[in-house]
Write an enzyme that holds these catalytic residues in place. Structure first.
Site, PDB file in Angstrom:
ATOM      1  N   LEU A  40       0.820  -1.220   0.000  1.00 41.65           N
ATOM      2  CA  LEU A  40       0.000   0.000   0.000  1.00 41.65           C
ATOM      3  C   LEU A  40       0.848   1.262   0.000  1.00 41.65           C
ATOM      4  CD1 LEU A  40      -2.753  -1.010   2.600  1.00 41.65           C
ATOM      5  CD2 LEU A  40      -2.946  -0.992   0.101  1.00 41.65           C
ATOM      6  N   THR A  48       3.713  -0.513   4.313  1.00 42.68           N
ATOM      7  CA  THR A  48       2.401  -1.014   4.723  1.00 42.68           C
ATOM      8  C   THR A  48       1.862  -1.924   3.628  1.00 42.68           C
ATOM      9  OG1 THR A  48       1.344   0.970   3.804  1.00 42.68           O
ATOM     10  CG2 THR A  48       1.820   0.961   6.170  1.00 42.68           C
ATOM     11  N   LYS A  65       1.491  -2.936   9.058  1.00 39.62           N
ATOM     12  CA  LYS A  65       2.529  -1.904   8.981  1.00 39.62           C
ATOM     13  C   LYS A  65       3.845  -2.527   9.430  1.00 39.62           C
ATOM     14  CE  LYS A  65       3.582   2.814  10.387  1.00 39.62           C
ATOM     15  NZ  LYS A  65       3.082   4.020  11.084  1.00 39.62           N
ATOM     16  N   ASP A 163       1.531  14.382  12.633  1.00 40.43           N
ATOM     17  CA  ASP A 163       1.609  14.224  11.170  1.00 40.43           C
ATOM     18  C   ASP A 163       0.214  14.263  10.541  1.00 40.43           C
ATOM     19  OD1 ASP A 163       3.030  14.075   8.825  1.00 40.43           O
ATOM     20  OD2 ASP A 163       3.169  11.881   8.815  1.00 40.43           O
TER      21      ASP A 163
END
Length: 530
Positions: A40, A48, A65, A163
């Site tokens: 991904l 990921t 992840k 983030d």
């Protein structure tokens, strides 16, 4: 498809059914449980993957992840482990929120760390803007109304995300709700002294995305208001389609110069400006402060300024957008008008619906409060509130010139059939019996407005915002209401026959007092059944 998660594998894709990578020898089923299907994304700290949990019935999808150290040095491995444990701990603490992916598992294999999370099917806001174009002001306000309570929840758990950006906000396909992802940069130990000074190997790394991270965060001193800045920068991206790092910055102050790229009300512009203040002390400190600011009367400051300071010595002329029927506000003494505006603000804070032009207010029952708190019912022979009137042709004229904010105006019984007014703001306006059949009102904001008996047949109302709106007996037949927000709206007698409510935020109790039929597309995407 089966995918090898080894970072050094030159040929990671294999047909389904393979168990061992023929190129590097790695197992293709992680931890004897997770069948990796595709990559991904990939970053400096890892990657990921989309995977299927083959140990559970139905083999549900999940996201894995992978966190891997950049080098084999012992200190790098320990740093990666600390980051891994921090993110796992944070997700375990706050991941029971419906808009944060749930932590399902975590494990370590061959000096690599894996977090298993709930899979969120949907587009990131960045992908959404690239697909559909920039947001309107009304849609951005709606975004904030969803994002701010989520941010407040994160901060209440003593976590700074660090983030927040369009890439880390997903619009979930199932229910169109926002989901905040990627807590790998979290800081979960906040010192009262400006975010602390723990300059360890773990924290002495600048974390964040250029353009979204404020100066104090890049200086390794993040605070809760750092996330407020990032959320403000996200709004700029949504409104412009431009990354904040690609915009100009003031050479003296370092402030982002975004105003020339947007067409929004002065009130909303001021809210965004305060979210993006360079100095932390001048910025909104918490999400709740912004929610309160967004509820203030958009025209209060503008009116006060225009009444007291003519431009270039020109006389103040009446503006149909702020003038009452039968006269203009410019004919009233400045001090008197300012006093009434102040009274209107006080009334707003005390929970009354204010009438800024007269100093009167209406309570929730529709009774008018005047001097001394006396009330006169709005019955036969009673005068309606002196809310400024606005003619349909004026609305369309102003819209064509770029104006979008028509808050707190009276458009009752107007004819706006087939009008193009996407992204307009009608907060607290009166639109009783207004004809809006076939109108394009996509992303429009009708919060706290009164649309009793309005005609919205076949109108385009996708992502419209109806928070606390009176929609009694509104005709929504065959209207497009996909992803509309009806929280706390009055839907008594509203007609949704043949309407599309797919992804709308509306509960069964509201629909129970409205009219639907077998052609109604319900929020779950099915016809005729909730």
């Amino acid at each position: 498809m089966t995918y090898c998660s080894s970072p050094a594998c030159p040929h990671p894709e294999y047909p389904e059914g393979a168990e061992v990578c023929q190129t590097c020898g790695s197992k293709l089923v992680l931890n004897d449980r997770y069948h990796v299907m595709k990559a991904l994304g990939q970053g400096g700290f890892g990657a990921t993957f989309l995977a299927a949990d083959i140990s559970l019935p139905g083999e549900p999808q999940c996201v894995i992840k992978q966190l891997r150290p950049a080098t084999t040095a012992p200190h790098a491995f320990e740093m990666a482990r600390n980051l891994f444990m921090r993110e796992a701990k944070t997700l375990g603490k706050i991941g029971n929120h419906p808009q944060i992916p749930q932590l399902l598992n975590f494990f370590e294999l061959s000096q690599e760390f894996y977090l298993v999370q709930e899979f969120v099917d949907g587009l990131t806001l960045k992908a959404e803007v690239k697909k559909n174009g920039p947001y309107s002001e009304a849609t951005t306000r709606q975004f904030l109304s969803e994002a701010l309570p989520l941010l407040e929840y994160v901060h209440s758990n003593k976590v700074i995300h660090r983030d927040i950006k369009p890439d880390n906000l997903i619009r979930r396909e199932q229910d169109k709700r926002l989901v905040l992802i990627d807590f790998g940069a979290v800081k979960d130990q906040v010192s009262p002294a400006f975010g602390g000074s723990d300059q360890t190997a773990l924290t002495a790394v600048s974390v964040g995305t250029p353009g979204y991270a404020p100066p104090e965060q890049l200086s390794l001193r993040p605070v809760y208001a750092s996330d407020v800045y990032a959320l403000g920068a996200t709004c700029i991206y949504l409104l412009t389609g431009r990354s904040p790092k690609d915009l100009d910055y003031h050479p003296s102050t370092g402030e982002m110069m975004w105003q020339k790229y947007v067409h929004i009300s002065a009130h909303f512009s001021n809210v965004l400006k305060k979210m993006l203040e360079i100095a932390v002390r001048n910025r909104y400190q918490k999400a709740d402060d912004i929610l309160r600011a967004l509820d203030l009367e958009p025209y209060m400051d503008d009116l006060a300024q225009s009444m007291s300071s003519p431009v270039n010595n020109e006389p103040i002329r009446p503006d149909p957008m702020v003038a009452n029927r039968g006269g203009s506000m410019a004919s009233t003494p400045v001090s008197s008008r300012t006093a009434r505006i102040a009274k209107a603000i006080r009334a707003r804070r005390s929970g009354l619906r204010s009438d800024a032009t007269t100093g009167s207010s209406f309570d929730s029952s529709g009774s008018r409060s005047g001097v001394g708190g006396q009330r006169s019912p709005r019955g036969k022979g009673a005068k309606p509130g002196a809310m400024p009137w606005l003619k349909p042709r004026d609305v369309q004229t102003y819209y064509a010139k770029g104006r979008r904010d028509f808050s707190s105006h009276n458009l009752s019984r107007g004819d706006l059939q087939n009008a193009v007014l996407g992204g307009s703001i009608f907060r607290e306006s009166r639109l009783e019996k207004t004809k809006l059949q076939g109108a394009d009102l996509s992303g429009a904001d009708f919060a706290k407005a009164d649309l009793t008996d309005a005609d919205l047949r076949e109108a385009a109302l996708s992502r419209a915002y109806f928070h606390a709106t009176n929609l009694s007996r509104v005709d929504f037949r065959k209207a497009d209401l996909t992803s509309a927000n009806f929280t706390n709206a009055n839907l008594a007698g509203a007609n949704f026959c043949g309407a599309n409510l797919s992804g709308a935020k509306i509960d069964p109790a509201q629909l129970a007092v409205a009219k639907t039929n077998w052609m109604t597309v319900m929020p779950n995407g099915k016809r005729g059944l909730f």
